[in-house]
Design a protein around this motif. Structure first.
Motif, mmCIF file in Angstrom:
data_model
loop_
_atom_site.group_PDB
_atom_site.id
_atom_site.type_symbol
_atom_site.label_atom_id
_atom_site.label_comp_id
_atom_site.label_asym_id
_atom_site.label_seq_id
_atom_site.Cartn_x
_atom_site.Cartn_y
_atom_site.Cartn_z
ATOM 1 N N TYR A 292 0.850 -1.183 0.000
ATOM 2 C CA TYR A 292 0.000 0.000 0.000
ATOM 3 C C TYR A 292 0.893 1.243 0.000
ATOM 4 N N LEU A 293 0.790 2.057 -1.055
ATOM 5 C CA LEU A 293 1.620 3.251 -1.201
ATOM 6 C C LEU A 293 0.728 4.481 -1.080
ATOM 7 N N THR A 294 1.136 5.431 -0.261
ATOM 8 C CA THR A 294 0.373 6.663 -0.094
ATOM 9 C C THR A 294 0.772 7.663 -1.171
ATOM 10 N N ALA A 295 -0.223 8.177 -1.885
ATOM 11 C CA ALA A 295 0.024 9.152 -2.952
ATOM 12 C C ALA A 295 -0.774 10.425 -2.671
ATOM 13 N N THR A 296 -0.135 11.570 -2.887
ATOM 14 C CA THR A 296 -0.792 12.871 -2.707
ATOM 15 C C THR A 296 -0.599 13.696 -3.967
ATOM 16 N N VAL A 297 -1.704 14.128 -4.578
ATOM 17 C CA VAL A 297 -1.681 14.940 -5.794
ATOM 18 C C VAL A 297 -2.045 16.372 -5.437
ATOM 19 N N THR A 298 -1.242 17.302 -5.926
ATOM 20 C CA THR A 298 -1.546 18.728 -5.767
ATOM 21 C C THR A 298 -1.860 19.307 -7.137
ATOM 22 N N LEU A 299 -3.073 19.813 -7.310
ATOM 23 C CA LEU A 299 -3.490 20.378 -8.587
ATOM 24 C C LEU A 299 -3.175 21.870 -8.649
ATOM 25 N N GLY A 300 -3.268 22.423 -9.873
ATOM 26 C CA GLY A 300 -2.992 23.839 -10.087
ATOM 27 C C GLY A 300 -4.180 24.731 -9.761
ATOM 28 N N ARG A 301 -4.045 25.962 -10.160
ATOM 29 C CA ARG A 301 -5.058 26.957 -9.781
ATOM 30 C C ARG A 301 -6.332 26.855 -10.606
ATOM 31 N N ALA A 302 -6.269 26.192 -11.778
ATOM 32 C CA ALA A 302 -7.467 26.050 -12.621
ATOM 33 C C ALA A 302 -7.424 24.710 -13.355
ATOM 34 N N PRO A 303 -7.539 23.602 -12.652
ATOM 35 C CA PRO A 303 -7.388 22.293 -13.293
ATOM 36 C C PRO A 303 -8.542 21.984 -14.252
ATOM 37 N N SER A 304 -8.198 21.459 -15.420
ATOM 38 C CA SER A 304 -9.197 21.027 -16.387
ATOM 39 C C SER A 304 -9.709 19.640 -16.014
ATOM 40 N N ASP A 305 -11.003 19.420 -16.261
ATOM 41 C CA ASP A 305 -11.550 18.085 -15.990
ATOM 42 C C ASP A 305 -10.952 17.034 -16.908
ATOM 43 N N ASP A 306 -10.290 17.443 -18.007
ATOM 44 C CA ASP A 306 -9.657 16.480 -18.914
ATOM 45 C C ASP A 306 -8.278 16.052 -18.419
ATOM 46 N N PHE A 307 -7.738 16.733 -17.414
ATOM 47 C CA PHE A 307 -6.427 16.363 -16.898
ATOM 48 C C PHE A 307 -6.527 15.012 -16.177
ATOM 49 N N GLU A 308 -5.513 14.142 -16.405
ATOM 50 C CA GLU A 308 -5.496 12.841 -15.754
ATOM 51 C C GLU A 308 -4.064 12.367 -15.572
ATOM 52 N N ILE A 309 -3.895 11.449 -14.633
ATOM 53 C CA ILE A 309 -2.596 10.801 -14.404
ATOM 54 C C ILE A 309 -2.812 9.296 -14.526
ATOM 55 N N HIS A 310 -2.039 8.677 -15.417
ATOM 56 C CA HIS A 310 -2.166 7.225 -15.628
ATOM 57 C C HIS A 310 -0.938 6.526 -15.046
#
Length: 588
Positions: free
Chosen positions: A163-181
């Motif tokens: 089990y790995l803990t991951a934390t994502v920090t988004l920008g000031r205006a993230p697009s709903d199309d943005f993704e991380i695979h």
């Protein structure tokens, strides 16, 4: 694990989870695969274009969102993951080029490793693909930029979960199309995450809220055990759709076989329909998948792990045989005929028999008996000395005219009705030994002496049982049947310090079939897409092999003969019997 999407409050960072490993009680996945999951997360079911079996990790995007979730790495292989890596692709909004800016993304932290936007670089292919020489079909060309999370020196043991803990920090205006695979691979074991077992961090806004996906289900549960040669039925009737109906059932019988030839073995459709059948002709271990699609175009996939077990061959010992020549010598009254027929398993009470093995007729003519005309010089007889079957000679007498005779040309008077004909039945063995038996036929003599039988002559019935003799070859015959595509080996132990071994390949063109695991490159044989579905003779399993061998004993005695038939997966069948060898032929 809960698969309900949880909304996370902006700027709230959950405490890092301690890295932990839990052993797997059982594994339903293919050996050598890494499966990824996330919490919170849910099956993709075709959402956002991701495979039905994949996992999405949704979050409600907001400016400057800090979102923590758990990446679950399941090592389903038999070796530890010594050099685990996660290939991370960040993909911006469409249309192309899919540019990712600081408005969308700031960083991702996995355990203690932080990856900023500037750490992601351009590459034509997924680094996952570059490690294995192919395309994973996640992104093509420059559709994404990549970075690698390196888990070493931490090790994930075989058959365990990390089990790995991951934390994502988004920008000031993230697009709903943005993704991380995320794709996983290990450079030492070469284990990898297949399509449908990777994860994608996406916006929760892309998940339809007004339609529910179907639920795929395979009758029988997560695992089943079958046997090679079985016709296995796969039943998806337990699948359902909560708010509509299922429009298609698509089955993939083996994720390791690229049945449609497109270079991707994980998108095949090997059969369609709610209930289908399939047969494996060799022992194997595989995941079978069912993908159902509902009337809204949503999908779900269920998996069933199949253990295909080996079936040992069946063995039939057909006998041990001595071969010799049978002939007739006829004297006495001229123009009379004598006919010899040899039968297998003859019943003298009823005259019934299993098989007629041959016939020979002799007619008494003037002159020496050895010059009598006949339908043949002798019969070659092969007699079972192991007691499996009985062999009988039946000699009949015909003092009448030519009607029905095999030899024509005798005189109409056909001799005298009161004449007699002595007959010798001569058996000549391979070493030149002769055994002669005598009988005299008389026209007016009968076993039953009454008016109804006065001119009837009963047949002369001779039991052809003989024994084995030292110095004379004995023919041994056995047949083995295997339900699959196994190679078979016949091992004869003669009990005198000698043995004979014969190997029969299912397909001599491809050569011996290694046992599973690891198995041969063409296991499991039997898939409809397999060009080697039949062997080089065009024969489908089951395969039937008859082994014929000869052995000569050098001395008298009683010997224990053992035949063992072994398939290439270790299944065996054995037959054993005793055989007495004498110094000469008896029974005369």
């Amino acid at each position: 694990m809960a698969r309900n999407r949880n909304k996370v409050v902006v700027t709230i960072i959950a405490a890092l989870m301690a890295l932990s490993y839990l052993p797997l009680v059982s594994s339903a996945g293919s050996t050598g695969h890494i499966w990824l999951d996330c919490d919170p997360g849910e099956k993709a079911r075709g959402i956002g274009g991701w495979p039905a079996g994949g996992i999405i990790c949704p979050a409600d995007y907001e400016p400057n969102l800090v979102y923590t979730f758990t990446i679950i790495v399941e090592n389903r292989g038999k070796e530890p993951l010594m050099d685990l890596r996660l290939a991370m692709a960040i993909h911006g909004p469409d249309p192309p080029p899919p540019e990712t800016t600081s408005d969308d993304f700031v960083s991702i932290q996995i355990e203690s490793s932080i990856h900023y936007l500037g750490d992601f670089g351009s590459t034509e292919y997924n680094p996952f693909d570059e490690s294995f020489g192919g395309r994973h079909h996640v992104y093509v060309g420059t559709d994404a930029i990549w970075d690698i999370y390196h888990h070493a020196p931490n090790v994930i043991p075989a058959k365990s979960v990390a089990y790995l803990t991951a934390t994502v920090t988004l920008g000031r205006a993230p697009s709903d199309d943005f993704e991380i695979h995320f794709d996983a691979f290990d450079t030492i074991t070469e284990y990898k995450s297949p399509n449908g077992h990777d994860i994608t961090f996406i916006s929760g806004a892309r998940i339809p809220v007004d339609k529910e996906p179907p639920v795929a289900c395979i009758v029988g549960g997560d695992e089943i055990t079958v046997y090679e040669g079985d016709e296995v039925t796969f039943d998806g009737s337990c699948s359902y759709d909560p708010d509509g109906w299922i429009v298609s059932y698509e089955w993939d019988f083996d994720a390791n076989v690229d049945s449609d030839g497109d270079g991707n073995s994980e998108n095949d459709v090997d059969a369609t329909g709610m209930i289908v059948t399939f047969t494996w002709y060799d022992d194997y271990e595989v995941d079978v998948s069912l993908t159902v699609t509902d009337n809204d175009g949503l999908q779900d996939t269920a998996y069933q792990h199949v253990f295909v077990l080996n079936v040992p061959p069946e063995l039939e010992f057909e006998g041990a045989f001595i071969e010799f020549e049978l002939s007739l010598r006829l004297t006495g009254e001229k123009w009379h005929n004598v006919e010899l027929k040899v039968y297998k398993n003859y019943d003298p009470e009823t005259g019934d028999f299993e098989e007629e093995l041959g016939a020979l007729e002799v007619e008494r003519w003037p002159g020496p008996p050895d010059q009598n005309p006949s339908s043949g010089t002798s019969l070659l007889v092969s007699v079972d000395i192991s007691g499996q079957d009985t062999y009988t000679a039946v000699v009949t007498y015909d003092p009448f005219e030519d009607n029905g005779d095999a030899i024509l040309g005798d005189q109409p008077i056909n001799g005298q009705l009161w004449g007699a004909n002595p007959v010798q039945l001569v058996a000549t063995f391979p070493d030149g030994t002769e055994c002669r038996k005598h009988h005299t036929f008389n026209v007016q003599q009968s076993i039953k002496r009454d008016s109804d039988h006065w001119n009837h002559v009963e047949p002369w019935i001779v039991n052809l049982t003989v024994g084995a003799v030292a110095g004379v070859p004995i023919k041994f015959v056995a047949t083995a049947t295997d339900p699959g595509s196994d190679d078979l080996t016949f091992d004869w132990d003669w009990g005198d310090g000698n043995w004979t071994s014969n190997l029969y390949l299912y397909d001599p063109i491809r050569g011996p079939d290694p046992a599973f695991p690891p198995g041969s490159p063409y296991e499991p044989l039997g898939a409809p897409w397999d060009p080697w579905y039949t062997n080089y003779t065009g024969q489908l399993p089951p395969i039937v092999i008859t082994d014929i061998v000869y052995h000569t004993y050098g001395a008298e005695g009683t010997y224990t003969i053992t035949l063992t038939v072994t398939d290439d997966d270790g299944g065996t069948a054995t037959y054993s019997f005793e055989l007495e060898i004498s110094g000469h032929f008896g029974g005369c």
